[in-house]
Design a protein around this motif. Structure first.
Motif, PDB file in Angstrom:
ATOM      1  N   GLY A 167       0.797  -1.221   0.000  1.00 21.42           N
ATOM      2  CA  GLY A 167       0.000   0.000   0.000  1.00 21.42           C
ATOM      3  C   GLY A 167       0.829   1.270   0.000  1.00 21.42           C
ATOM      4  N   PHE A 168       2.149   1.139  -0.164  1.00 21.60           N
ATOM      5  CA  PHE A 168       3.057   2.280  -0.136  1.00 21.60           C
ATOM      6  C   PHE A 168       3.475   2.652  -1.550  1.00 21.60           C
ATOM      7  CE2 PHE A 168       7.207   4.291   0.177  1.00 21.60           C
ATOM      8  CZ  PHE A 168       7.049   5.164   1.234  1.00 21.60           C
ATOM      9  N   ASP A 169       3.347   3.931  -1.913  1.00 19.56           N
ATOM     10  CA  ASP A 169       3.754   4.442  -3.216  1.00 19.56           C
ATOM     11  C   ASP A 169       5.280   4.556  -3.230  1.00 19.56           C
ATOM     12  OD1 ASP A 169       4.369   5.914  -5.465  1.00 19.56           O
ATOM     13  OD2 ASP A 169       2.989   7.551  -5.028  1.00 19.56           O
ATOM     14  N   VAL A 170       5.965   3.742  -4.037  1.00 19.43           N
ATOM     15  CA  VAL A 170       7.425   3.698  -3.994  1.00 19.43           C
ATOM     16  C   VAL A 170       8.061   5.007  -4.457  1.00 19.43           C
ATOM     17  CG1 VAL A 170       7.532   1.182  -4.174  1.00 19.43           C
ATOM     18  CG2 VAL A 170       7.642   2.587  -6.256  1.00 19.43           C
ATOM     19  N   ASP A 171       7.333   5.875  -5.161  1.00 26.09           N
ATOM     20  CA  ASP A 171       7.866   7.195  -5.507  1.00 26.09           C
ATOM     21  C   ASP A 171       8.249   7.986  -4.260  1.00 26.09           C
ATOM     22  OD1 ASP A 171       7.603   6.829  -8.216  1.00 26.09           O
ATOM     23  OD2 ASP A 171       5.758   7.997  -8.408  1.00 26.09           O
ATOM     24  N   LEU A 172       7.606   7.687  -3.140  1.00 29.28           N
ATOM     25  CA  LEU A 172       7.843   8.444  -1.910  1.00 29.28           C
ATOM     26  C   LEU A 172       9.200   8.145  -1.283  1.00 29.28           C
ATOM     27  CD1 LEU A 172       4.303   8.388  -0.273  1.00 29.28           C
ATOM     28  CD2 LEU A 172       5.351  10.134  -1.725  1.00 29.28           C
ATOM     29  N   PHE A 173       9.842   7.035  -1.665  1.00 26.91           N
ATOM     30  CA  PHE A 173      11.181   6.777  -1.142  1.00 26.91           C
ATOM     31  C   PHE A 173      12.139   7.890  -1.566  1.00 26.91           C
ATOM     32  CE2 PHE A 173      10.022   2.101  -0.859  1.00 26.91           C
ATOM     33  CZ  PHE A 173       9.951   2.119   0.531  1.00 26.91           C
ATOM     34  N   SER A 174      11.988   8.379  -2.780  1.00 24.87           N
ATOM     35  CA  SER A 174      12.826   9.485  -3.240  1.00 24.87           C
ATOM     36  C   SER A 174      12.593  10.727  -2.384  1.00 24.87           C
ATOM     37  CB  SER A 174      12.525   9.788  -4.712  1.00 24.87           C
ATOM     38  OG  SER A 174      13.238  10.920  -5.140  1.00 24.87           O
ATOM     39  N   GLU A 175      11.346  10.999  -2.028  1.00 30.49           N
ATOM     40  CA  GLU A 175      11.040  12.154  -1.182  1.00 30.49           C
ATOM     41  C   GLU A 175      11.679  11.996   0.194  1.00 30.49           C
ATOM     42  OE1 GLU A 175       9.638  14.712  -2.557  1.00 30.49           O
ATOM     43  OE2 GLU A 175       9.347  13.567  -4.406  1.00 30.49           O
ATOM     44  N   PHE A 176      11.624  10.781   0.740  1.00 30.29           N
ATOM     45  CA  PHE A 176      12.235  10.514   2.044  1.00 30.29           C
ATOM     46  C   PHE A 176      13.736  10.786   2.002  1.00 30.29           C
ATOM     47  CE2 PHE A 176      14.675   7.588   4.685  1.00 30.29           C
ATOM     48  CZ  PHE A 176      14.204   7.909   5.951  1.00 30.29           C
ATOM     49  N   PHE A 177      14.417  10.213   1.000  1.00 34.91           N
ATOM     50  CA  PHE A 177      15.865  10.348   0.943  1.00 34.91           C
ATOM     51  C   PHE A 177      16.300  11.775   0.596  1.00 34.91           C
ATOM     52  CE2 PHE A 177      15.783   5.633   0.537  1.00 34.91           C
ATOM     53  CZ  PHE A 177      16.589   5.351   1.638  1.00 34.91           C
ATOM     54  N   HIS A 178      15.526  12.492  -0.238  1.00 30.74           N
ATOM     55  CA  HIS A 178      15.845  13.895  -0.488  1.00 30.74           C
ATOM     56  C   HIS A 178      15.743  14.708   0.805  1.00 30.74           C
ATOM     57  CE1 HIS A 178      15.610  13.492  -4.967  1.00 30.74           C
ATOM     58  NE2 HIS A 178      16.521  14.435  -4.853  1.00 30.74           N
ATOM     59  N   GLY A 179      14.692  14.484   1.576  1.00 31.95           N
ATOM     60  CA  GLY A 179      14.552  15.171   2.858  1.00 31.95           C
ATOM     61  C   GLY A 179      15.715  14.861   3.778  1.00 31.95           C
ATOM     62  N   PHE A 180      16.114  13.582   3.810  1.00 37.76           N
ATOM     63  CA  PHE A 180      17.205  13.167   4.690  1.00 37.76           C
ATOM     64  C   PHE A 180      18.517  13.819   4.296  1.00 37.76           C
ATOM     65  CE2 PHE A 180      20.767  10.470   5.857  1.00 37.76           C
ATOM     66  CZ  PHE A 180      20.545  10.298   7.217  1.00 37.76           C
ATOM     67  N   ILE A 181      18.905  13.717   3.029  1.00 40.06           N
ATOM     68  CA  ILE A 181      20.238  14.200   2.628  1.00 40.06           C
ATOM     69  C   ILE A 181      20.345  15.725   2.751  1.00 40.06           C
ATOM     70  CG2 ILE A 181      20.697  12.222   1.149  1.00 40.06           C
ATOM     71  CD1 ILE A 181      20.253  15.385  -0.679  1.00 40.06           C
ATOM     72  N   ASN A 182      19.247  16.428   2.486  1.00 37.55           N
ATOM     73  CA  ASN A 182      19.295  17.886   2.567  1.00 37.55           C
ATOM     74  C   ASN A 182      19.526  18.385   3.984  1.00 37.55           C
ATOM     75  OD1 ASN A 182      19.018  18.590  -0.147  1.00 37.55           O
ATOM     76  ND2 ASN A 182      16.802  18.337  -0.075  1.00 37.55           N
ATOM     77  N   HIS A 183      19.091  17.611   4.972  1.00 35.07           N
ATOM     78  CA  HIS A 183      19.193  18.065   6.354  1.00 35.07           C
ATOM     79  C   HIS A 183      20.285  17.353   7.145  1.00 35.07           C
ATOM     80  CE1 HIS A 183      15.816  20.850   6.099  1.00 35.07           C
ATOM     81  NE2 HIS A 183      15.388  20.006   5.184  1.00 35.07           N
ATOM     82  N   ALA A 184      20.659  16.144   6.739  1.00 38.51           N
ATOM     83  CA  ALA A 184      21.817  15.489   7.339  1.00 38.51           C
ATOM     84  C   ALA A 184      23.101  15.991   6.685  1.00 38.51           C
ATOM     85  CB  ALA A 184      21.717  13.968   7.189  1.00 38.51           C
ATOM     86  N   LYS A 185      22.954  16.625   5.514  1.00 37.11           N
ATOM     87  CA  LYS A 185      24.092  17.173   4.757  1.00 37.11           C
ATOM     88  C   LYS A 185      25.067  16.066   4.378  1.00 37.11           C
ATOM     89  CE  LYS A 185      23.538  21.465   7.304  1.00 37.11           C
ATOM     90  NZ  LYS A 185      23.683  21.657   8.736  1.00 37.11           N
ATOM     91  N   VAL A 186      24.536  15.055   3.705  1.00 38.51           N
ATOM     92  CA  VAL A 186      25.348  13.926   3.265  1.00 38.51           C
ATOM     93  C   VAL A 186      25.195  13.733   1.762  1.00 38.51           C
ATOM     94  CG1 VAL A 186      25.158  12.727   5.485  1.00 38.51           C
ATOM     95  CG2 VAL A 186      23.518  12.209   3.665  1.00 38.51           C
ATOM     96  N   THR A 187      26.198  13.093   1.176  1.00 36.55           N
ATOM     97  CA  THR A 187      26.111  12.629  -0.200  1.00 36.55           C
ATOM     98  C   THR A 187      25.744  11.157  -0.141  1.00 36.55           C
ATOM     99  OG1 THR A 187      27.799  14.191  -0.890  1.00 36.55           O
ATOM    100  CG2 THR A 187      27.364  12.343  -2.361  1.00 36.55           C
ATOM    101  N   LEU A 188      24.723  10.767  -0.911  1.00 36.19           N
ATOM    102  CA  LEU A 188      24.180   9.415  -0.818  1.00 36.19           C
ATOM    103  C   LEU A 188      23.926   8.854  -2.207  1.00 36.19           C
ATOM    104  CD1 LEU A 188      22.992   7.195   1.108  1.00 36.19           C
ATOM    105  CD2 LEU A 188      20.809   8.416   0.943  1.00 36.19           C
TER     106      LEU A 188
END
Length: 197
Positions: free
Chosen positions: A130-151
């Motif tokens: 029931g999870f839209d896999v497009d949202l994984f990109s949104e999760f990781f974009h949010g993470f990298i922008n605020h953790a300040k990491v290259t992934l």
């Protein structure tokens, strides 16, 4: 290194999120987001990264999971940025390959101080659990922008969407664990010729 812990709250009209982490934990996991498949993926990060995660999220799921997933990535990234501190003495780089039956994924991370995401995951279906896999990109974009990491996230092969996602999150946990480990030879030193990250 001192205690590497952090607690962050994010409150908007769309979501209310609380995240507490311990980078030197044992993999304790307490999580409720209202998005069960995301909870399952985050548990992989805790277990395989040996990071204690305590997460509570309330979002506008009557619309869809987008705001909850993105804002959780942001909040988790903020917590990592605080908990990792000045980065002196860490390995900085981490990588992992993780298989699950027919699926194989590679994750490489750099606590560089510079947000960057390369995500190459050709999901075979548009949703799982029931999870839209497009949202994984949104999760990781949010993470990298605020953790300040290259992934860099690469699913090298896979037919089962659940397996593809799970190998990414397990490898993400493993790569985090490696990058955040103390480097005895780098003790007290900044892992950069610039002198700061």
């Amino acid at each position: 290194m001192s205690d590497r812990i952090a607690s962050v709250e994010r409150n908007t009209l769309e979501t209310q999120i609380k995240v507490s982490i311990n980078l030197d934990g044992t993999g304790k996991f307490n999580c409720f987001t209202g998005v069960p498949f995301l909870d399952h993926m985050l548990e992989q990060v805790a277990r395989h990264g040996l990071i204690d995660l305590d997460i509570h999220a309330v979002g506008d799921l009557h619309i869809d999971a987008h705001h909850t997933v993105e804002d959780l990535g942001i909040t988790l990234g903020q917590a990592f940025d605080i908990a990792v501190g000045d980065k002196k003495g860490i390995k900085r780089y981490g990588h992992a390959y993780v298989p699950l039956d027919e699926a194989l994924s590679r994750v490489v991370i750099d606590f560089s101080g510079r947000p960057g995401l390369e995500m190459h995951v050709p999901f075979t279906r548009g949703s799982v659990g029931g999870f839209d896999v497009d949202l994984f990109s949104e999760f990781f974009h949010g993470f990298i922008n605020h953790a300040k990491v290259t992934l860099h996230l690469d699913n090298l092969r896979g037919k089962n969407t659940h397996h593809q996602a799970e190998t990414i999150f397990k490898a993400f946990g493993r790569a985090l664990r490696m990058a955040l480990e103390a480097d005895e030879r780098m003790a007290g030193q900044m892992p950069s010729t610039k002198g700061s990250l």
